[in-house]
Design a protein around this motif. Structure first.
Motif, short mmCIF file in Angstrom:
data_model
loop_
_atom_site.label_atom_id
_atom_site.label_comp_id
_atom_site.label_asym_id
_atom_site.label_seq_id
_atom_site.Cartn_x
_atom_site.Cartn_y
_atom_site.Cartn_z
N SER A 4 28.16 26.73 82.72
CA SER A 4 29.11 26.86 81.81
C SER A 4 29.76 28.36 81.67
O SER A 4 30.66 28.80 81.19
CB SER A 4 28.85 26.33 80.41
OG SER A 4 27.79 27.01 79.77
N PRO A 42 24.54 23.98 79.68
CA PRO A 42 24.15 22.82 78.37
C PRO A 42 22.81 22.04 78.97
O PRO A 42 22.14 21.39 78.53
CB PRO A 42 25.45 21.79 78.48
CG PRO A 42 26.48 22.58 79.17
CD PRO A 42 26.01 23.48 80.17
N ARG A 62 31.38 21.68 80.42
CA ARG A 62 31.70 22.52 79.21
C ARG A 62 32.18 23.77 79.68
O ARG A 62 32.59 24.59 78.75
CB ARG A 62 30.31 22.78 78.48
CG ARG A 62 29.42 21.54 78.12
CD ARG A 62 29.86 20.96 76.87
NE ARG A 62 28.90 19.79 76.46
CZ ARG A 62 27.92 19.94 75.67
NH1 ARG A 62 27.55 21.07 75.48
NH2 ARG A 62 27.12 18.82 75.59
N GLN A 113 37.51 22.57 80.60
CA GLN A 113 37.96 21.94 79.25
C GLN A 113 39.58 22.07 79.44
O GLN A 113 40.29 21.48 78.87
CB GLN A 113 37.37 22.58 78.15
CG GLN A 113 35.88 22.51 78.00
CD GLN A 113 35.73 21.16 77.57
OE1 GLN A 113 36.41 20.74 76.59
NE2 GLN A 113 34.92 20.63 78.07
N GLU A 126 28.88 15.22 84.08
CA GLU A 126 28.85 16.42 83.51
C GLU A 126 29.02 17.61 84.48
O GLU A 126 29.07 18.84 84.14
CB GLU A 126 27.71 16.57 82.74
CG GLU A 126 27.35 15.73 81.31
CD GLU A 126 26.99 14.37 81.88
OE1 GLU A 126 26.84 13.62 80.76
OE2 GLU A 126 26.72 14.12 82.83
#
Length: 532
Positions: free
Chosen positions: A68, A59, A109, A114, A169
């Motif tokens: 990711s 991302p 992500r 997740q 993140e």
């Protein structure tokens, strides 16, 4: 001489920041096809290998250091086919290919995170570092993020905090889970099978954390004021640098050794005992080589450079360093050390001569061979979360990441045909373009080509032992091997220093050998063969 399987020993590795090297598709961002098109420049320079900063699916919260998908290329840079073509093109030119591996953390992500964040009992629940809050709801301990603030982020679904040593993140993998270690090794095998020659390990000392989550002790630098980044107020004895790291580095080395002729270089992110860790991590069957930020800071003195080299080989006589003066994380050294320079070109050549005379492997950052300087940017132009968080005292890393300058007259200095590039090209940087220097025998680029040719042709400059001569500041002098003398004036004043009798001058700047001495002008240096 080192064998073919040890091509990395004494090698010169050219670091490419893919976003900023060459844009081939006209979107204002560099890409793999652009890199392939410009590989001839690196081969002509005389480098042995290239190192690419991350090109994996991301991302881009931290410009690719938040991955990711570990086994695919981000569409910004191209495709796996483009990657394969780049590797083939590099190999045809005799260049090895090293790629970045960001193993300590993933993007938030990433499918595994997740899943992990959804509950405490799913198959990936223990793949990241989770911890309960203290009774008062605060974070589990005092650990600080390298990008500012606490290193913990609350996840309401699990009623727990997760660890992020960098951005929120970028959640940290739990390396105490053996499944995590095996999976990460498998992602590295994927790239080895595609023909890469090695890896650069991002934050190689951050993999394991203290299982008991004990607090880091405080650190006071004695200045009376807190640093810009509060993470610098701690000694990170619990958050990183854990003894378990060693066994995992040995696993990585064993994986590479299966393929033969592969190499791994580790980044040691540590402000207190970096040279010691470099030595520990490269002794035995661990990393082939390691670098730290010791020579990537403001210090520019004979004592500083001598201490780093001597300390490394004292602590790790069988280890191997990888020295660098610039990279994608720090202001460019010609700007950083400008106060010690007679002029930009003289300082650039002096710095290059010094770096390329050191025992070890060498990393050159794109544009370093042009004497490139730091780019001044306005706050609204920034993309780097570090600069955005700590502006204006710390302007971040965008200033060293602006596009490579190929042509002094083309739009965006030949980097891109786009109307706008992801970071701008300023006139001071454009003036140092490749085509403006290519035919000038006195240019910084011409000097680097000559210096790399000299290093390649003299094994002493790559692997020969180093013996320092006793000189006063600001002069640094040492012998490489038995007969190669290296003398550097780290100032804008002239100095005379006693040295062994010179038989043949190999390369010099503002240097006049005399009987048993050499007179060095501002930023003067001498590389010579001595009589014997």
């Amino acid at each position: 001489m080192s064998g073919s399987n040890e091509w990395w020993r004494g090698a010169v590795i050219y670091q490419i920041y893919p976003r900023s090297f060459q844009d081939d598709n006209g979107d204002g961002i560099g890409d793999l096809k652009g890199i392939t098109r410009r590989l001839g420049h690196i081969a002509e320079l005389g480098a042995d290998a290239i190192w690419l900063s991350p090109i994996f699916t991301s991302p881009m919260a931290d410009m690719g250091y938040d991955v990711s998908n570990y086994t695919d290329i981000d569409p910004l840079f191209g495709t796996l086919a483009d990657f394969d073509a780049m590797v083939a093109g590099a190999h045809e030119l005799g260049l090895k290919v090293i790629i970045d591996q960001v193993l300590s953390h993933s993007s938030d992500r990433h499918p595994f995170f997740q899943e992990s964040r959804r509950s405490r009992d799913n198959p990936k629940a223990d793949w990241y570092v989770w911890a309960d809050p203290r009774p008062d709801g605060t974070a589990p301990n005092n650990w600080q993020s390298m990008f500012g603030g606490i290193a913990w982020q609350w996840e309401p679904r699990r009623r727990q905090y997760y660890l992020h040593n960098f951005l929120k993140e970028q959640p940290d993998f739990n390396f105490h889970n053996p499944e995590v270690r095996e999976w990460l090794l498998g992602t590295m095998r994927f790239w080895l099978e595609r023909g890469v020659d090695g890896f650069r390990l991002d934050t190689a000392n951050f993999y394991f954390h203290d299982r008991l989550l004990r607090d880091n002790p405080p650190f006071d630098d004695g200045s009376g004021l807190p640093p810009v980044n509060p993470a610098m107020m701690q000694v990170h004895t619990r958050q990183k640098n854990q003894p378990e790291n060693i066994a995992f580095l040995e696993r990585i080395r064993a994986l590479l050794d299966e393929y033969g002729g592969r190499a791994v270089v580790g980044e040691i992110g540590e402000q207190h005992f970096a040279v010691e860790l470099m030595g520990e991590y490269t002794t035995g069957k661990r990393l082939n080589m390691a670098y730290s930020f010791e020579m990537l800071g403001p210090k520019f003195s004979a004592a500083h450079f001598r201490r780093n080299v001597e300390e490394f080989f004292r602590l790790a006589p069988q280890g191997w360093p990888c020295w660098a003066f610039s990279n994608h994380d720090v202001p460019r050294h010609v700007t950083r050390w400008a106060g010690f320079g007679h002029d930009q070109d003289s300082l650039a050549k002096l710095s290059g001569a010094l770096l390329l005379s050191l025992k070890g492997s060498i990393c050159l950052y794109q544009g370093e061979e042009l004497g490139q300087t730091e780019t001044e940017l306005a706050f609204e132009e920034l993309t780097d979360p570090q600069g955005i968080a700590f502006w204006p005292d710390d302007k971040g890393r965008d200033g060293c990441r602006t596009p490579m300058v190929w042509s002094a007259k083309e739009p965006h200095a030949g980097f891109s045909a786009a109307q706008k590039t992801w970071l701008p090209v300023r006139e001071p940087q454009r003036a140092r373009a490749v085509d403006a220097q290519a035919d000038n025998p006195d240019s910084v680029l011409a000097f680097y080509r000559t210096m790399l040719s000299l290093r390649r042709g003299r094994e002493e400059l790559k692997t020969g032992r180093t013996r320092f001569l006793e000189t006063a500041e600001p002069v640094l002098a040492f012998l490489r091997g038995e007969r190669v003398l290296c003398v550097f004036n780290l100032s804008a004043d002239s100095h005379r220093v006693d040295v062994p009798a010179v038989r043949t001058v190999l390369l010099s700047q503002a240097a006049e050998p005399q009987d048993g001495a050499v007179r060095l002008g501002p930023n003067g240096f001498l590389l010579a063969e001595i009589a014997g």
